[in-house]
Design a protein around this motif. Sequence first.
Motif, mmCIF file in Angstrom:
data_model
loop_
_atom_site.group_PDB
_atom_site.id
_atom_site.type_symbol
_atom_site.label_atom_id
_atom_site.label_comp_id
_atom_site.label_asym_id
_atom_site.label_seq_id
_atom_site.Cartn_x
_atom_site.Cartn_y
_atom_site.Cartn_z
ATOM 1 N N GLN A 1 11.790 2.816 -1.547
ATOM 2 C CA GLN A 1 10.411 2.366 -1.708
ATOM 3 C C GLN A 1 9.783 2.176 -0.335
ATOM 4 O OE1 GLN A 1 9.102 -0.470 -5.138
ATOM 5 N NE2 GLN A 1 10.895 -1.305 -4.169
ATOM 6 N N ILE A 2 8.505 2.354 -0.301
ATOM 7 C CA ILE A 2 7.791 2.078 0.934
ATOM 8 C C ILE A 2 6.393 1.608 0.609
ATOM 9 C CG2 ILE A 2 6.626 4.261 1.506
ATOM 10 C CD1 ILE A 2 8.195 3.855 4.302
ATOM 11 N N VAL B 1 4.701 5.954 6.271
ATOM 12 C CA VAL B 1 4.271 6.658 5.068
ATOM 13 C C VAL B 1 3.108 7.546 5.477
ATOM 14 C CG1 VAL B 1 2.740 4.756 4.359
ATOM 15 C CG2 VAL B 1 3.523 6.387 2.652
ATOM 16 N N ILE C 1 0.880 6.472 8.548
ATOM 17 C CA ILE C 1 0.757 5.044 8.836
ATOM 18 C C ILE C 1 2.137 4.542 9.229
ATOM 19 C CG2 ILE C 1 0.012 2.803 7.949
ATOM 20 C CD1 ILE C 1 -1.487 4.307 5.729
ATOM 21 N N LEU D 1 3.589 6.126 -7.314
ATOM 22 C CA LEU D 1 2.608 6.029 -6.231
ATOM 23 C C LEU D 1 1.981 4.658 -6.362
ATOM 24 C CD1 LEU D 1 0.895 7.454 -4.001
ATOM 25 C CD2 LEU D 1 -0.682 8.093 -5.816
ATOM 26 N N LEU E 1 4.936 1.911 9.929
ATOM 27 C CA LEU E 1 5.263 0.576 9.440
ATOM 28 C C LEU E 1 6.213 -0.148 10.382
ATOM 29 C CD1 LEU E 1 5.763 1.499 5.707
ATOM 30 C CD2 LEU E 1 3.778 0.436 6.756
ATOM 31 N N ALA F 1 6.779 -2.478 1.403
ATOM 32 C CA ALA F 1 5.883 -2.509 2.566
ATOM 33 C C ALA F 1 5.032 -1.260 2.670
ATOM 34 C CB ALA F 1 6.703 -2.687 3.837
ATOM 35 N N ALA F 2 4.051 -1.126 1.811
ATOM 36 C CA ALA F 2 3.197 0.058 1.818
ATOM 37 C C ALA F 2 2.387 0.143 3.105
ATOM 38 C CB ALA F 2 2.258 0.011 0.624
ATOM 39 N N GLY F 3 1.955 1.356 3.423
ATOM 40 C CA GLY F 3 1.097 1.541 4.590
ATOM 41 C C GLY F 3 -0.291 1.006 4.309
ATOM 42 N N LYS F 4 -0.749 0.107 5.154
ATOM 43 C CA LYS F 4 -2.017 -0.572 4.909
ATOM 44 C C LYS F 4 -3.065 -0.121 5.917
ATOM 45 C CE LYS F 4 -2.018 -5.064 3.756
ATOM 46 N NZ LYS F 4 -2.126 -6.543 3.780
ATOM 47 N N VAL G 1 -1.150 2.319 0.682
ATOM 48 C CA VAL G 1 -0.508 3.409 -0.055
ATOM 49 C C VAL G 1 0.992 3.290 0.119
ATOM 50 C CG1 VAL G 1 -0.276 5.893 -0.300
ATOM 51 C CG2 VAL G 1 -2.473 4.928 0.342
ATOM 52 N N GLY G 2 1.712 3.311 -0.978
ATOM 53 C CA GLY G 2 3.157 3.297 -0.926
ATOM 54 C C GLY G 2 3.726 4.162 -2.032
ATOM 55 N N ALA G 3 5.030 4.201 -2.108
ATOM 56 C CA ALA G 3 5.665 5.007 -3.152
ATOM 57 C C ALA G 3 7.055 4.457 -3.429
ATOM 58 C CB ALA G 3 5.753 6.465 -2.722
ATOM 59 N N VAL H 1 -1.099 2.391 -5.044
ATOM 60 C CA VAL H 1 -2.351 2.280 -4.301
ATOM 61 C C VAL H 1 -2.945 0.913 -4.614
ATOM 62 C CG1 VAL H 1 -4.646 3.243 -3.877
ATOM 63 C CG2 VAL H 1 -2.744 4.764 -4.436
ATOM 64 N N PHE I 1 7.043 12.958 -2.165
ATOM 65 C CA PHE I 1 6.381 12.940 -3.473
ATOM 66 C C PHE I 1 5.129 13.805 -3.360
ATOM 67 C CE2 PHE I 1 3.784 10.097 -6.588
ATOM 68 C CZ PHE I 1 3.894 11.051 -7.567
#
Lengths: 363, 363, 363
Positions: free
Chosen positions: A362-363, C22, C14, A55, C16, A10-13, A24-26, A57, C69
Amino acid sequence: MGMASINAQAAGKIELSDTSWVSVGAGVRVAGIYSDEGAPDGDSSLDFDTQNIRLYVNGQVAENIGFTFNTDEIFADGPVDVLDAFVSFSVNEQVNFHIGRHLVPADRIEMNGPFYGLTWNQYTQPLYASDQVDVAGTYGRDDGATFWGKTGKFQYAIGIFEGLSGDGTANQGDSPLMAARFAYNFLNMEDNPAYYTSSTYFGGLGDIFTVALSLQSQSDGVGTEESPGDFSGYTVDVLYEKALSSGQALTVEAEYKSFDSDYEGGSPSDPTNFGLFDGESYFLSGAYLLPGDGMGRFQPYLRYVENSPSNFDSSTLTEAGLNYIIKGHNAKVNLNFASGDANISGYKGQDTNSISVGFQLQI
Amino acid sequence: MGMASINAQAAGKIELSDTSWVSVGAGVRVAGIYSDEGAPDGDSSLDFDTQNIRLYVNGQVAENIGFTFNTDEIFADGPVDVLDAFVSFSVNEQVNFHIGRHLVPADRIEMNGPFYGLTWNQYTQPLYASDQVDVAGTYGRDDGATFWGKTGKFQYAIGIFEGLSGDGTANQGDSPLMAARFAYNFLNMEDNPAYYTSSTYFGGLGDIFTVALSLQSQSDGVGTEESPGDFSGYTVDVLYEKALSSGQALTVEAEYKSFDSDYEGGSPSDPTNFGLFDGESYFLSGAYLLPGDGMGRFQPYLRYVENSPSNFDSSTLTEAGLNYIIKGHNAKVNLNFASGDANISGYKGQDTNSISVGFQLQI
Amino acid sequence: MGMASINAQAAGKIELSDTSWVSVGAGVRVAGIYSDEGAPDGDSSLDFDTQNIRLYVNGQVAENIGFTFNTDEIFADGPVDVLDAFVSFSVNEQVNFHIGRHLVPADRIEMNGPFYGLTWNQYTQPLYASDQVDVAGTYGRDDGATFWGKTGKFQYAIGIFEGLSGDGTANQGDSPLMAARFAYNFLNMEDNPAYYTSSTYFGGLGDIFTVALSLQSQSDGVGTEESPGDFSGYTVDVLYEKALSSGQALTVEAEYKSFDSDYEGGSPSDPTNFGLFDGESYFLSGAYLLPGDGMGRFQPYLRYVENSPSNFDSSTLTEAGLNYIIKGHNAKVNLNFASGDANISGYKGQDTNSISVGFQLQI
C-alpha cells in the motif's frame, strides 16, 4: 516504525492551500494458491489471484470538509469499481459525519478491510448484507449516512443505510438498515482513520484491549416481495495486544457473531429472493511478532473459525500463517496453510487443504 | 473568492517541466432524498444516493497539447466509467480542437454538467442523443472532434460526432451528428474552461448577460434500420447575473428547447429502436445570493420547468431550493423541495413531492 | 531528447521518503478513421474512436519493492478496466519478479503495447491467448508470476500464468500457461522498464540490433471440456535501428510467428469452446526518421503483414504511414493508409481501404 504513522497508508499528498489538499494512493494484494482439490476435475491446482487492487483518492476541500473516493476490482476480473464515494464533515472529535457510499458500522474484520487484518483470510465467516456483492451494498459499503466520534476511550458509529431496497425486493416499504458499532478501549487507544480498525498495531501503540459491540437490523431486509422477513444481527469483537521487549508483540483477536434472519432459503446474490445466514459464528486468532533487525520481521499466527447455522451442520477452518512484516500494513508477505470446510457462506463446504503465498503493498 | 479561481476546480498539479504537468482532482455529489410516494409500495421513502463520483486526470504534454481523462459512475452502482477521454490542441484563443470522447456542444445545462449548475436538479428536461445513456454517447459526451474558440465577446464550438451509429441501428449510412453552440456575452465575459459553462458565478464576474443558440442534427439519427428518421433540435439559453452590493448577486437563467424527431415510438435506451423526444421544453430559474461573513452564504432559488411533447400531455415541475455556498462550485450544500410530474423523459410521470439534502465537493 | 528519458513516460511523481514514492500518469490514443466500406450498408464511413485511455498509478513502497496499477478501456465503451495490477521485487539486475496481473512474456508487438510501437496498427496479426479479451487474460496480461532480468546483453523473462482455466473450460486439470522471452542485443542495449520493448528509439540509443525468441505453451489450453487440445507457439522478432547524421534514423522491424493449436473450431471469445489461430504469420516494417528543427519530426514508414492459417486462405495488409514525432512516444500524430484483407483474427476478412488520423499523448 513511528507510532504516528503505524496505520496510516501514506498516499502522495498535493497541498493546494493551508486547508485543502488531494492525495493519491493505492493498495494491492496478490496471492499464489495451491489447493489439494482445486482443479475442476478435483485434482490439485495452482492459481494466481489479484485479490485487491485499490486506488485511493482523498481530499480536503475546506477545513473539516473532505471526500473519499476509493476503488477496487469487486465484481469480477476487469472493471474498476467504486468502493467508497462519500463526503465527510468534522465538527470536533465527538461529532463527525460520513455521507454517501461508505463503510457500514460492523464487526472488526469488516472495519479492517482486507488490508488491516491480522490474518490473510479474514472472510471465512458469514457477513452482513452490505458485504453480499451488489445486492445491499458491496464490500461492506452502502449508501447512507453515519454519525461517528469518540469521547474518552469510547468510540461510536451510528448509521442509516439503504440496505436491501428497490422494486422486486422484500423491502416494499423502503425500511432503512440501521447499523452501529460501539467500542471501548480499556488500555491504550487504537488509532485509525474514522471508526475503522486494525487487528494488529505490531506493538507500536503499546498495550491494547478493546471490546466492541456492533448491531445491524432491517425490517423486510431478507426474503421475497411476497414473503419478506426481518433481519437483525450482532457481533462482539475483542482485540488484545501486549507490547513486549525488543519490539515483540503478542496479539489475540476474537469475534462472536449471531445472525437472526426471518427467512429460510434465498441467496445472498439474488435481490428478489435475498437470503442471509441464520445462526452463530466465531473465530479466535493468536499471533506473535518476533524481534528482528533485517528487512522485515516474522509474525506467526494461528486462527480457528467455526460457523454454526441454525438448521445445518457446523463447519470449521484452521489457518496457520506466517506474516513477514516489512513496513506494517503497507508492505508484507504472507504464507498460510488453511484446512477445513468453513467458508464465507457460513454453510459447510468441501473439506480443502490449501497453501497460499501472498503479497500486500500500500502507498 | 478571487475572480480567477471562481469556476476552476483546483486539482492537485504536479509540474514535470516548464511546459508539461499532470493534475489529479475529484468531484462528488451525494444526496438524501425523501419522496412522498417513493417506496415500491407507494408509501414514502428515504433514499441515499451517490449521484456523481468523478476522478479528474488532466495533463499538458507539450505547449498547447494536452489531454483530459475524467471518469464517473454512469451506468449503475459499481463501475468507474470513462466520461471524457480526449486530446486537445490550442493554436490561439480563436482556434482550438478537442478530439476523442468529449462534450457535444449543446445547451447550457449540458455544458454546466451537474457540478456547475445553479439548481440541484437540472436534468428534468428531455436531452439530446448524447445524453441518452450508452446509445449515442453518455452524459453528453460522444466520440468526435470539436473546433472551438472565441473572438471578442463571441464564443463558438462546432463539432462532428458519431451520434447514433453501428450495425442494427437506423444509421446504416453512417451519417455523422453535427453539433454547434454559439454564445454572445453582451456584458462581461463568462469564464470557464473551453466552451463549458456555469449557471452562476456568484457575482464574482460582475454583470453577465449571455444569449446562446445550440443546434444538433443527424440524418437517420432516430428509428430502426427499416424505418430510419432524421433528428434535429435547437436550444436558446440565456443567463443574466447582476452583481450587487456586499457580494450579493441576482441570477436569472432560462432555456427554450425544440426537438424535431422524425420517428414515433422507440426508446432512448434501445440502439436498434432509438426514440427521442419530439416537442418543446423550457425552464426559468431565478436565484439570489445573500450576503454573509460566515463559513458560507445562502442562495435561495426557484425553478419552473415545462415539457410539452407534440402528441402527449404537458408536464411541469417546480423546484424551490436553498444553496449554501461554502467555496463556489467546489463546496456547497443544497436543500430543495420539488413538486410536479415532469422528468428527464419529457413525458408526464407520476406527480411527486420530494425533499432532498445534497452535498457537492470538488477538488 | 536525452537518452535517459527516451522511453520513459514521465508521470507526475510524489516523493514520500527516500525510498518510497507514488506517481500518476495517463495515456490516450484517439483516431478518426475513414473506411471505404465501413458503414453498415457497405458505403464509406467516417468514425471517431478512443482507442486507449490509460491511467498509470505506480509506486515504490520500500527499496526494491513496488507496485503497478494501470487501467484501460478494454471490453467496450464505458468501463475503466484493470490492465496491470502487480507487485514487483528487484534483487538486482539479474533477479526480478512481477507477481499479479502483468504482461505475459511474448513477442515485441505485445511487449510494446500500443504506445511504443513503430506503426499505428500493430495488432493485425493473430495473438496469443492472453490477448483474447477476457478468456485467458486481456490485452496481453494474465494473473501469474514472472522472473526477469538481464546479464550482459542478454535479457530474459520466464513466467507461469493461469492461461485458460476454470470450470467448463478445456483445462480441467488446471495446467498452467508457461511463457518466456529471450532477447540478445547485438549492438547497444535497448532501454525500457522491465522486459518491455519499443519498436523505435528515434535513433536516441544509437545503433540497435536485437533478436528475440518468445515461447508460450499450455496443455489443454484450447478446445472444450470434452475435447481439449494443447497449444504452443513461438515467435522470432528482430529490431534494427541505425542512428544517422542530424538525428536521422533508419528502423527495420520484423516478426515471424508460428502457432500450433491442437483444436479446430471454437472461438477466441468463448471460454468453453476456446479456439486459437493455427498457422503462421509474419510482418516486416521499415521507417525513416527525418531531420527537423520544428515542433516535431516526420517518420514515414511502410509495413507488410501476411497471415497464413494452416487450412485456410492467406491474407495480407499493407500500411503506409507517417508519424509526426513531437515528443517521442509521449506526443505524436499519425496518418496512415491501410489496404488489405488481413486482421487480428488471422483469417481472411473483407478487403478494405482506410485512412486514419491518430493522436497519441502520454504523461
